[in-house]
Design a protein around this motif. Structure first.
Motif, short mmCIF file in Angstrom:
data_model
loop_
_atom_site.label_atom_id
_atom_site.label_comp_id
_atom_site.label_asym_id
_atom_site.label_seq_id
_atom_site.Cartn_x
_atom_site.Cartn_y
_atom_site.Cartn_z
N ALA A 52 -12.59 -5.72 -2.09
CA ALA A 52 -11.33 -6.40 -2.36
C ALA A 52 -10.69 -6.81 -1.05
O ALA A 52 -10.90 -6.18 -0.01
CB ALA A 52 -10.38 -5.51 -3.15
N ASP A 54 -7.68 -7.42 1.81
CA ASP A 54 -6.38 -6.91 2.22
C ASP A 54 -5.40 -8.07 2.21
O ASP A 54 -5.73 -9.19 1.77
CB ASP A 54 -6.46 -6.23 3.58
CG ASP A 54 -6.92 -7.18 4.70
OD1 ASP A 54 -6.95 -8.42 4.48
OD2 ASP A 54 -7.26 -6.68 5.78
N ARG A 55 -4.17 -7.84 2.69
CA ARG A 55 -3.17 -8.91 2.59
C ARG A 55 -3.50 -10.10 3.48
O ARG A 55 -2.95 -11.19 3.30
CB ARG A 55 -1.78 -8.35 2.92
CG ARG A 55 -1.58 -7.89 4.33
CD ARG A 55 -0.13 -7.54 4.61
NE ARG A 55 0.33 -6.43 3.81
CZ ARG A 55 0.22 -5.15 4.15
NH1 ARG A 55 -0.39 -4.82 5.27
NH2 ARG A 55 0.68 -4.20 3.38
N CYS A 62 -13.89 -0.61 -1.15
CA CYS A 62 -12.89 0.42 -1.41
C CYS A 62 -13.47 1.66 -2.07
O CYS A 62 -12.73 2.56 -2.48
CB CYS A 62 -11.77 -0.16 -2.29
SG CYS A 62 -10.87 -1.50 -1.50
N LEU A 196 -8.84 2.97 -0.17
CA LEU A 196 -8.41 1.57 -0.10
C LEU A 196 -8.35 1.05 1.32
O LEU A 196 -8.25 -0.16 1.54
CB LEU A 196 -7.05 1.41 -0.79
CG LEU A 196 -6.99 1.82 -2.26
CD1 LEU A 196 -5.63 1.47 -2.85
CD2 LEU A 196 -8.10 1.16 -3.07
N SER A 283 -3.39 -1.62 4.67
CA SER A 283 -4.11 -2.84 4.28
C SER A 283 -3.37 -3.65 3.23
O SER A 283 -3.63 -4.84 3.04
CB SER A 283 -5.49 -2.48 3.74
OG SER A 283 -5.38 -1.78 2.51
N ARG A 285 -3.74 -2.98 0.09
CA ARG A 285 -4.50 -2.90 -1.17
C ARG A 285 -3.87 -1.89 -2.12
O ARG A 285 -3.31 -0.88 -1.70
CB ARG A 285 -5.95 -2.51 -0.90
CG ARG A 285 -6.74 -3.54 -0.11
CD ARG A 285 -8.20 -3.14 -0.04
NE ARG A 285 -8.96 -4.06 0.82
CZ ARG A 285 -9.17 -3.86 2.12
NH1 ARG A 285 -8.71 -2.77 2.69
NH2 ARG A 285 -9.85 -4.75 2.82
N LEU A 363 -7.94 -3.74 -8.85
CA LEU A 363 -7.66 -3.85 -7.42
C LEU A 363 -6.76 -5.05 -7.17
O LEU A 363 -7.01 -6.16 -7.67
CB LEU A 363 -8.96 -4.01 -6.63
CG LEU A 363 -9.72 -2.72 -6.32
CD1 LEU A 363 -11.08 -3.02 -5.72
CD2 LEU A 363 -8.91 -1.84 -5.36
N PHE A 365 -3.31 -6.40 -4.21
CA PHE A 365 -2.82 -6.27 -2.86
C PHE A 365 -1.34 -6.59 -2.83
O PHE A 365 -0.81 -7.28 -3.71
CB PHE A 365 -3.58 -7.19 -1.90
CG PHE A 365 -3.25 -8.66 -2.06
CD1 PHE A 365 -2.37 -9.29 -1.21
CD2 PHE A 365 -3.81 -9.40 -3.09
CE1 PHE A 365 -2.05 -10.63 -1.37
CE2 PHE A 365 -3.50 -10.74 -3.27
CZ PHE A 365 -2.62 -11.36 -2.41
#
Length: 375
Positions: A52, A54-55, A62, A196, A283, A285, A363, A365
């Motif tokens: 997944a 991150d921002r 993960c 995460l 992160s 997440r 998942l 974020f």
């Protein structure tokens, strides 16, 4: 999910993995949907990757796993990473129980007790791939397993199907269905370790677990049969707790962290209820977990340490398990003594029944640091 990432049509791909035990190669199936990738190994029906962003849009796995997925066949290296544990997850006291007047003896693999069904556990077995498919909104994989009468000491021939479905909205659903040909006890779980942050420990991550009661533990971490209110205790995780603030508490010293079963109020066959949320402030997440099961066993990787991970040795507390399922030692209990009265325990399945264990993980974020809880 992150709008900057491309979201191609859902699909799947399959490859072979050479197993460390010298047996035939296992299959690794990767499901693609919504810009995410979930990968499942046919050995143990194990979830070995759930990638997944991150921002900032950077993808990372993960799920805690080994650097070489083939090493999952080595019990010395694999503490049930990502696999489907069965027929009975967690502990059974005295490695025995009575069923319909028959005394059943199991393999004792943790002192006098049985842990995670002994050496014949489903997550140390090769599953068959039943089907793979993809459509406009999801990709899915179904695996099957036949557990022979007497495997690990458990009575009955149990037929199991596990189906992973990855949806475009970032949700991965696992549906485990099982039947039997004679009365037996079955209570599986997914033993996935989540991190995460994709590396390091989970100490800086924040957990919400929607449970008002936790099982009291006796000798050998066997539940006493009583459920205690969590309010005001180290076990109260109902309001966004940073794990670092709890893991070193004296109340958790005996277990080295959390290794406790919470009652979350689910019931087999009901709609999925949100039971937990995990957030990594670093992160951005987040992970939302839903289940139809009545309990969640929280384990903070207290005995991890030194296993070869993809980014280096896995540290203690390098992952957190949220194991949805039934209560430990359920075959020896008829009810849990709860604060508001007895809570029935039903882990016996009989011929003609089909039971379903269902859990989903979504998942996501946090779009900006401002949305991350302080800490």
């Amino acid at each position: 999910m992150n709008p900057q990432l491309p979201t191609p049509t859902p699909s799947f791909e399959i490859s072979d993995v050479v197993m460390a035990d010298g047996s035939a190669a296992a299959s690794l199936v990767s499901l693609h949907a919504g810009g995410l990738v979930a990968s499942v190994l046919s050995y143990g029906a194990a979830l070995v990757s759930f990638e997944a962003p991150d921002r900032a849009g950077h993808l990372a796995n993960c799920v805690v796993t080994l650097a070489d997925p083939g090493d999952l066949a080595d019990p010395a290296l694999n503490p049930h990473l990502g696999g489907i544990v069965g027929p009975y997850a967690n502990r059974i006291a005295g490695a025995a129980f009575d069923l319909d007047g028959v005394h059943v003896r199991l393999e004792a693999n943790e002192g006098p007790n049985t842990l995670h069904s002994g050496s014949a556990t489903w997550d140390r077995r090769r599953w068959d791939i039943a089907s793979m498919s993809a459509d406009a909104t999801s990709a899915q994989l179904s695996l099957s397993l036949i557990d022979a009468n007497g495997s690990g000491g458990f009575p009955g021939r149990v037929e199991v199907t596990a189906t992973y479905v990855l949806h475009e909205d970032g949700t991965l659903t696992l549906n485990v269905e099982y039947t039997c040909d004679r009365p037996t006890v079955v209570a599986p779980t997914s033993h996935t370790y989540w991190n995460l942050g994709a590396a390091g420990t989970v100490a800086g991550q924040r957990l919400t677990l929607r449970a008002d009661t936790v099982l009291e533990l006796g000798a050998g971490q066997i539940p006493t049969g009583a459920a205690l209110p969590v309010a005001g205790s180290a076990w109260d995780l109902r309001d966004d707790v940073r794990l670092r603030d709890r893991l070193g508490l004296d109340a958790l010293a005996d277990t080295g962290g959390y290794d406790h079963t919470y009652l979350v109020g689910g019931a087999c066959g009901s709609d999925l209820s949100v039971v937990a949320m995990l957030v990594d402030p670093a992160s951005g997440r987040s992970l939302e977990m839903r289940t139809n099961q009545p309990a969640v066993h929280l384990y903070t990787g207290n005995h991890l340490g030194g296993q070869p991970g993809p980014l280096g040795p896995i540290p203690q507390h390098g992952g957190v398990c949220l194991e949805a399922g039934q209560v430990p030692n359920g075959p020896n209990l008829t009810a849990i003594d709860g604060p508001d009265g007895p809570i029935p325990v039903d882990v016996t399945i009989r011929p003609g029944e089909t039971r379903r264990w269902v859990t989903s993980w979504r998942l996501g974020f946090e779009a900006s640091p401002a949305q991350v809880p302080p800490g």
